[in-house]
Scaffold this active site. Sequence first.
Site, PDB file in Angstrom:
ATOM      1  N   ARG A   1       0.809  -1.224   0.000  1.00  0.00           N
ATOM      2  CA  ARG A   1       0.000   0.000   0.000  1.00  0.00           C
ATOM      3  C   ARG A   1       0.838   1.269   0.000  1.00  0.00           C
ATOM      4  O   ARG A   1       0.353   2.338  -0.367  1.00  0.00           O
ATOM      5  CB  ARG A   1      -0.999  -0.056   1.156  1.00  0.00           C
ATOM      6  CG  ARG A   1      -2.076  -1.107   0.893  1.00  0.00           C
ATOM      7  CD  ARG A   1      -2.935  -1.387   2.085  1.00  0.00           C
ATOM      8  NE  ARG A   1      -2.594  -2.632   2.746  1.00  0.00           N
ATOM      9  CZ  ARG A   1      -2.877  -2.911   4.003  1.00  0.00           C
ATOM     10  NH1 ARG A   1      -3.497  -2.024   4.748  1.00  0.00           N
ATOM     11  NH2 ARG A   1      -2.538  -4.076   4.513  1.00  0.00           N
TER      12      ARG A   1
ATOM     13  N   GLU B   1       1.211  -6.828  13.026  1.00  0.00           N
ATOM     14  CA  GLU B   1       0.029  -7.074  13.841  1.00  0.00           C
ATOM     15  C   GLU B   1      -0.496  -8.495  13.658  1.00  0.00           C
ATOM     16  O   GLU B   1      -1.020  -9.095  14.575  1.00  0.00           O
ATOM     17  CB  GLU B   1      -1.067  -6.046  13.501  1.00  0.00           C
ATOM     18  CG  GLU B   1      -2.092  -5.907  14.602  1.00  0.00           C
ATOM     19  CD  GLU B   1      -3.247  -4.974  14.238  1.00  0.00           C
ATOM     20  OE1 GLU B   1      -3.469  -4.708  13.056  1.00  0.00           O
ATOM     21  OE2 GLU B   1      -3.932  -4.544  15.176  1.00  0.00           O
TER      22      GLU B   1
HETATM   23  O1  PRP Z   1       2.946  -1.455  11.834  1.00  0.00           O
HETATM   24  P1  PRP Z   1       2.856  -2.893  11.471  1.00  0.00           P
HETATM   25  O2  PRP Z   1       2.323  -3.758  12.577  1.00  0.00           O
HETATM   26  O3  PRP Z   1       4.143  -3.415  10.948  1.00  0.00           O
HETATM   27  O4  PRP Z   1       1.774  -3.044  10.314  1.00  0.00           O
HETATM   28  C1  PRP Z   1       1.657  -2.141   9.253  1.00  0.00           C
HETATM   29  C2  PRP Z   1       1.781  -2.822   7.913  1.00  0.00           C
HETATM   30  O5  PRP Z   1       0.718  -3.777   7.728  1.00  0.00           O
HETATM   31  C3  PRP Z   1       0.094  -3.533   6.473  1.00  0.00           C
HETATM   32  O6  PRP Z   1       0.685  -4.210   5.426  1.00  0.00           O
HETATM   33  P2  PRP Z   1       0.629  -5.798   5.268  1.00  0.00           P
HETATM   34  O7  PRP Z   1       1.805  -6.410   5.961  1.00  0.00           O
HETATM   35  O8  PRP Z   1      -0.717  -6.274   5.647  1.00  0.00           O
HETATM   36  O9  PRP Z   1       0.922  -6.014   3.722  1.00  0.00           O
HETATM   37  P3  PRP Z   1       0.139  -5.636   2.386  1.00  0.00           P
HETATM   38  O10 PRP Z   1       0.198  -4.131   2.250  1.00  0.00           O
HETATM   39  O11 PRP Z   1       0.956  -6.326   1.357  1.00  0.00           O
HETATM   40  O12 PRP Z   1      -1.268  -6.136   2.499  1.00  0.00           O
HETATM   41  C4  PRP Z   1       0.256  -2.058   6.270  1.00  0.00           C
HETATM   42  O13 PRP Z   1       0.094  -1.676   4.918  1.00  0.00           O
HETATM   43  C5  PRP Z   1       1.641  -1.814   6.787  1.00  0.00           C
HETATM   44  O14 PRP Z   1       2.630  -2.044   5.801  1.00  0.00           O
HETATM   45  N1  ADE Z   2      -5.508  -3.035  11.525  1.00  0.00           N
HETATM   46  C1  ADE Z   2      -4.871  -2.950  10.349  1.00  0.00           C
HETATM   47  N2  ADE Z   2      -5.510  -2.490   9.251  1.00  0.00           N
HETATM   48  C2  ADE Z   2      -4.877  -2.412   8.066  1.00  0.00           C
HETATM   49  N3  ADE Z   2      -3.604  -2.766   7.887  1.00  0.00           N
HETATM   50  C3  ADE Z   2      -2.938  -3.224   8.954  1.00  0.00           C
HETATM   51  N4  ADE Z   2      -1.652  -3.638   9.111  1.00  0.00           N
HETATM   52  C4  ADE Z   2      -1.492  -4.013  10.385  1.00  0.00           C
HETATM   53  N5  ADE Z   2      -2.619  -3.849  11.100  1.00  0.00           N
HETATM   54  C5  ADE Z   2      -3.532  -3.348  10.212  1.00  0.00           C
END
Ligand code: PRP
Ligand code: ADE
Length: 210
Positions: free
Chosen positions: A96, A133
């Site tokens: 993202r 998370e």
């Molecule tokens: O602060 P944190 O606990 O590290 O979480 C935040 C991350 O989680 C989500 O990505 P995700 O890992 O779900 O990957 P994606 O964007 O590929 O779906 C979000 O876009 C951040 O990159």
């Molecule tokens: N609650 C949440 N929503 C969207 N992206 C995330 N990445 C980690 N936690 C998330």
Amino acid sequence: MGEEENNNSSSKNSGGCDGGMVEAPAAKENGRAADPRLQAISDAIRVVPHFPMPGIMFNDITELLLRPAVFKDAVDMFVERYRGMGIAAVAGIEARGFIFGPAIALAIGAKFIPLRKPKKLPGEVISETYVLEYGTDCLEMHVGATEPGERVVVVDDLVATGGTLSAAIKLLERAGADVVECACLIGLPKYKNFYKLNGKPVYILVESRK
Ligand SMILES: O=P(O)(O)OC[C@H]1O[C@H](OP(=O)(O)OP(=O)(O)O)[C@H](O)[C@@H]1O
Ligand SMILES: Nc1ncnc2[nH]cnc12
């Protein structure tokens, strides 16, 4: 796992994790009146309970992307913050961070560095694993993507535990970059006290409503 401290590890040497400071959301910055664009940005973020697993309140930015005026406002707010700061590169986190990062980079005249999930980059890479998370993951960056001393901003949609941003900071610092700040649309307040961001500030537009 989510509320534990991050437990990052690197494939090569990695910098220390000092604990970070978190900048107040732009809405409350310096006691100034909230920027009127922030309410629409906040309203455009859909919160989906129990995705991708039970207990997670998922903050979905795809509805915001369907509203060009709001999408533009979000990008503009970052551009206004980083323009004229000598930023050489915007590093975006897959996936993202790839939505917002390139638009910000082009507007401020900076290059864009993709920080990718494992085995996606074809060249020589350095990598960092991290805890987030809802699981563990790894980020990779091409060797040579940044030069020592370059001023870099890291962009993503959301900071929860800070594990992902922390891994990004480590990758960039291992390459000698000067990480100025991290920038996210959304911050999850429940994790505020758990961020570990190597002493780097995080600029957040809005806090999650739930
Ligand atoms: O602060 P944190 O606990 O590290 O979480 C935040 C991350 O989680 C989500 O990505 P995700 O890992 O779900 O990957 P994606 O964007 O590929 O779906 C979000 O876009 C951040 O990159
Ligand atoms: N609650 C949440 N929503 C969207 N992206 C995330 N990445 C980690 N936690 C998330």
